[in-house]
Enzyme design. Structure first.
Site, PDB file in Angstrom:
ATOM      1  N   LYS A   1       0.849  -1.201   0.000  1.00  0.00           N
ATOM      2  CA  LYS A   1       0.000   0.000   0.000  1.00  0.00           C
ATOM      3  C   LYS A   1       0.883   1.249   0.000  1.00  0.00           C
ATOM      4  O   LYS A   1       1.677   1.465   0.908  1.00  0.00           O
ATOM      5  CB  LYS A   1      -0.894  -0.008   1.237  1.00  0.00           C
ATOM      6  CG  LYS A   1      -1.727   1.258   1.440  1.00  0.00           C
ATOM      7  CD  LYS A   1      -2.468   1.207   2.769  1.00  0.00           C
ATOM      8  CE  LYS A   1      -3.102   2.536   3.120  1.00  0.00           C
ATOM      9  NZ  LYS A   1      -3.717   2.527   4.476  1.00  0.00           N
TER      10      LYS A   1
ATOM     11  N   ASP B   1      -2.633  10.454   3.910  1.00  0.00           N
ATOM     12  CA  ASP B   1      -4.051  10.121   4.014  1.00  0.00           C
ATOM     13  C   ASP B   1      -4.770  11.128   4.898  1.00  0.00           C
ATOM     14  O   ASP B   1      -4.679  11.080   6.124  1.00  0.00           O
ATOM     15  CB  ASP B   1      -4.219   8.705   4.590  1.00  0.00           C
ATOM     16  CG  ASP B   1      -5.685   8.294   4.679  1.00  0.00           C
ATOM     17  OD1 ASP B   1      -6.515   8.920   3.997  1.00  0.00           O
ATOM     18  OD2 ASP B   1      -5.973   7.355   5.433  1.00  0.00           O
TER      19      ASP B   1
ATOM     20  N   LYS C   1     -10.011  12.925   8.579  1.00  0.00           N
ATOM     21  CA  LYS C   1      -9.551  12.524   9.900  1.00  0.00           C
ATOM     22  C   LYS C   1      -9.462  13.744  10.817  1.00  0.00           C
ATOM     23  O   LYS C   1      -9.172  14.855  10.360  1.00  0.00           O
ATOM     24  CB  LYS C   1      -8.144  11.918   9.819  1.00  0.00           C
ATOM     25  CG  LYS C   1      -8.008  10.634   9.040  1.00  0.00           C
ATOM     26  CD  LYS C   1      -6.542  10.229   8.970  1.00  0.00           C
ATOM     27  CE  LYS C   1      -6.332   8.967   8.148  1.00  0.00           C
ATOM     28  NZ  LYS C   1      -6.779   7.766   8.873  1.00  0.00           N
TER      29      LYS C   1
ATOM     30  N   ASP D   1       1.540   6.251   5.917  1.00  0.00           N
ATOM     31  CA  ASP D   1       0.517   5.379   5.349  1.00  0.00           C
ATOM     32  C   ASP D   1       0.989   4.689   4.074  1.00  0.00           C
ATOM     33  O   ASP D   1       0.241   3.917   3.486  1.00  0.00           O
ATOM     34  CB  ASP D   1      -0.767   6.161   5.101  1.00  0.00           C
ATOM     35  CG  ASP D   1      -2.009   5.299   5.286  1.00  0.00           C
ATOM     36  OD1 ASP D   1      -1.911   4.262   5.967  1.00  0.00           O
ATOM     37  OD2 ASP D   1      -3.071   5.659   4.747  1.00  0.00           O
TER      38      ASP D   1
ATOM     39  N   ASP E   1     -12.151   7.057   4.262  1.00  0.00           N
ATOM     40  CA  ASP E   1     -10.908   6.826   5.016  1.00  0.00           C
ATOM     41  C   ASP E   1     -10.521   5.348   5.020  1.00  0.00           C
ATOM     42  O   ASP E   1      -9.507   4.986   5.599  1.00  0.00           O
ATOM     43  CB  ASP E   1     -11.056   7.361   6.443  1.00  0.00           C
ATOM     44  CG  ASP E   1      -9.729   7.493   7.164  1.00  0.00           C
ATOM     45  OD1 ASP E   1      -8.694   7.589   6.472  1.00  0.00           O
ATOM     46  OD2 ASP E   1      -9.715   7.511   8.404  1.00  0.00           O
TER      47      ASP E   1
ATOM     48  N   GLU F   1      -9.516   3.747   2.391  1.00  0.00           N
ATOM     49  CA  GLU F   1      -9.079   3.811   0.998  1.00  0.00           C
ATOM     50  C   GLU F   1      -7.988   2.818   0.658  1.00  0.00           C
ATOM     51  O   GLU F   1      -7.810   2.431  -0.494  1.00  0.00           O
ATOM     52  CB  GLU F   1      -8.595   5.235   0.673  1.00  0.00           C
ATOM     53  CG  GLU F   1      -7.153   5.553   1.040  1.00  0.00           C
ATOM     54  CD  GLU F   1      -6.849   5.440   2.536  1.00  0.00           C
ATOM     55  OE1 GLU F   1      -5.701   5.100   2.876  1.00  0.00           O
ATOM     56  OE2 GLU F   1      -7.746   5.697   3.357  1.00  0.00           O
TER      57      GLU F   1
ATOM     58  N   ARG G   1      -7.606  -0.371   1.262  1.00  0.00           N
ATOM     59  CA  ARG G   1      -8.068  -1.648   0.698  1.00  0.00           C
ATOM     60  C   ARG G   1      -8.569  -1.476  -0.733  1.00  0.00           C
ATOM     61  O   ARG G   1      -8.550  -2.427  -1.513  1.00  0.00           O
ATOM     62  CB  ARG G   1      -9.148  -2.259   1.593  1.00  0.00           C
ATOM     63  CG  ARG G   1     -10.454  -1.509   1.661  1.00  0.00           C
ATOM     64  CD  ARG G   1     -11.245  -1.825   2.913  1.00  0.00           C
ATOM     65  NE  ARG G   1     -10.578  -1.270   4.097  1.00  0.00           N
ATOM     66  CZ  ARG G   1     -11.026  -1.451   5.348  1.00  0.00           C
ATOM     67  NH1 ARG G   1     -12.101  -2.172   5.567  1.00  0.00           N
ATOM     68  NH2 ARG G   1     -10.379  -0.917   6.358  1.00  0.00           N
TER      69      ARG G   1
END
Length: 463
Positions: free
Chosen positions: A231, A236, A243, A254, A313, A315, A317
């Site tokens: 990933k 993010d 967030k 992230d 949030d 995102e 996956r």
């Protein structure tokens, strides 16, 4: 990013000894030292406690060496890289380890010595002075250096702020790594993602200041096929489900899954393992703009499955889904995904342990054994089939963020499994961050699961 690979010092005959002494061996050690050194250790109260360090006086006021405490078995069980705690406090110089340790324990401590030399100095005017170490006798120095080099790369990538580590810079890092080892790298960028059927990667990253992209690196032309998917969400915000500030503060990490698979790839290539390696990284920034994807949007993935977006949030996956679907279109003897995916995993096992998922018991056993041997703690979590209904919203094939908050790491893993095809598969839900200084692990980015996987490869792939 300029690599600064860790290296053991040359086999220096003038290197100072670094003695590693357990508590129950202290008296014998002191008795065997020259009288002045034994008296010095007694007068300073050195007790060989775990992480304790004593400097040994030499003739004319010089330094004759150092003694690091190993404590007892109970203390050792509460941590790892114990000698690194003492080594980090050594004066500048070159040291040779003199230790009763052997086998994996000795290799782990040798690795800890090299890892203790890591400094993230990209933004510092002057790098701090530190000690150097000769490879301990009985340790495969090239292997330990390759392990440390992979970890250094992972840490550097995670530690770099998002302003300097967006999708473009992550692409540069992939191409630079490929160039160092004669690998092949490519990128699909921006609207070309739609043309080449990577709609989820495009949807998540289209609002970012840099175009989203799918990065690919391949290496090796013979042997079993290993595919690593990481990933690469370079920052993010949470998207439109933004967030809170406290949760956004660490989001430069992230892309820790991408950083970790690149570190593992570096180690594999440095060791010239006889396999065919493929690395896939969806690189995006999840930003807030008029073009952001929205809650309740329904997206169609590369493999045709539809996904209802119930939280922007969740995102990671989504971008991994397209990359895994691509991986599933070709043969892999082993397919691995790594991601800083869920807070639920941290609640379950804390920051120190990398939870992983697989349906293959033999693979799980080898990963666990690799983690134990490599000082890389992991823990198997279940692909619990009864929870499948939690990711099936009814309006679409899949839900990216099931309501209720239960089993968040498991439902994320189940979601990813829908895209992994029939390959032998494992997913790691890592943290990628060391929250406080620890031996060989300064506060900041850290690799998790890579050494466990490396240790598993000989048995799993028949290398």
């Amino acid at each position: 990013m300029t690599p600064h690979p860790p290296r053991f010092a040359a086999n220096d005959a003038d290197a100072l000894p670094l003695f590693a002494v357990p508590e129950d061996g202290l008296e014998a050690f002191v008795a065997a030292r020259p009288a002045e050194q034994g008296a010095w250790l007694r007068s300073t109260g050195f007790a060989a406690g775990l992480g304790e360090l004593a400097l040994l006086p030499g003739d004319g006021g010089g330094l004759a060496g150092a003694v690091a405490g190993l404590g007892d078995a109970m203390a050792q069980a509460r941590g790892r890289f114990h000698l690194a705690a003492a080594a980090a406090r050594l004066p500048q110089g070159t040291y040779r380890l003199d230790s009763p340790l052997t086998g994996p324990a000795l290799e782990a401590e040798a690795l800890g010595l090299l890892l203790s030399t890591y400094r993230f100095d990209r933004y510092r005017a002057q790098a701090p002075v530190q000690a150097d170490f000769v490879a301990p006798a009985g340790v495969n120095a090239a292997r330990v250096e390759a392990l440390a080099a992979g970890e250094f790369l992972t840490r550097d990538l995670i530690n770099t702020p998002a302003a300097d580590m967006g999708p473009e810079a992550l692409e540069d890092a992939v191409f630079a790594l490929a160039a160092r080892y004669g690998a092949t790298a490519s990128a699909v960028r921006g609207d070309d993602l739609l043309a080449q059927n990577f709609p989820l990667i495009h949807a998540v990253g289209r609002a970012g200041p840099q175009a989203p992209r799918l990065l690919e690196m391949t290496w090796g032309d013979a042997g079993p096929r290993l595919t690593l998917v990481g990933k690469g969400v370079c920052f993010d915000t949470g998207g439109l489900n933004i967030k809170p500030g406290a949760s956004m503060g660490l989001m430069k990490k992230d892309m820790g899954g991408a950083a970790t698979v690149l570190g593992l790839a570096e180690t594999i290539m440095a060791l010239n393992l006889p396999l065919r390696l493929r690395v896939l990284i969806p690189a995006v920034e999840n930003s807030v703009a008029s073009t952001s994807f929205r809650p309740q949007d329904i997206l169609t993935a590369r493999n045709g499955l539809t996904v209802e977006v119930n939280n922007t949030d969740a995102e990671g996956r989504l971008v991994l889904a397209d990359a895994l679907a691509l991986a599933a279109e070709a043969d892999s003897d082993l397919l691995i995904s790594m991601a800083t995916l869920t807070g639920a995993a941290r609640v379950a096992v804390g920051p120190d342990i990398a939870p992983f998922y697989t349906d293959d018991g033999g693979l799980a056993d080898e990963i666990a054994a690799g983690g134990a041997a490599g000082a890389d703690p992991v823990w198997r979590m279940p692909f619990h089939a009864p929870y499948e209904k939690m990711i099936e919203p009814g309006i679409a094939d899949l839900d990216n963020a099931p309501a209720g908050g239960f089993a968040g790491s498991i439902t994320a893993a189940l979601f990813l499994r829908r895209f992994a095809g029939r390959a032998r598969y494992a997913h790691f839900d890592i943290y990628g961050w060391q929250p406080a200084d620890a031996p060989a692990r300064p506060k900041g980015g850290v690799g998790q699961g890579a050494r466990a996987l490396l240790g598993a490869l000989p048995q799993v792939l028949g290398l």
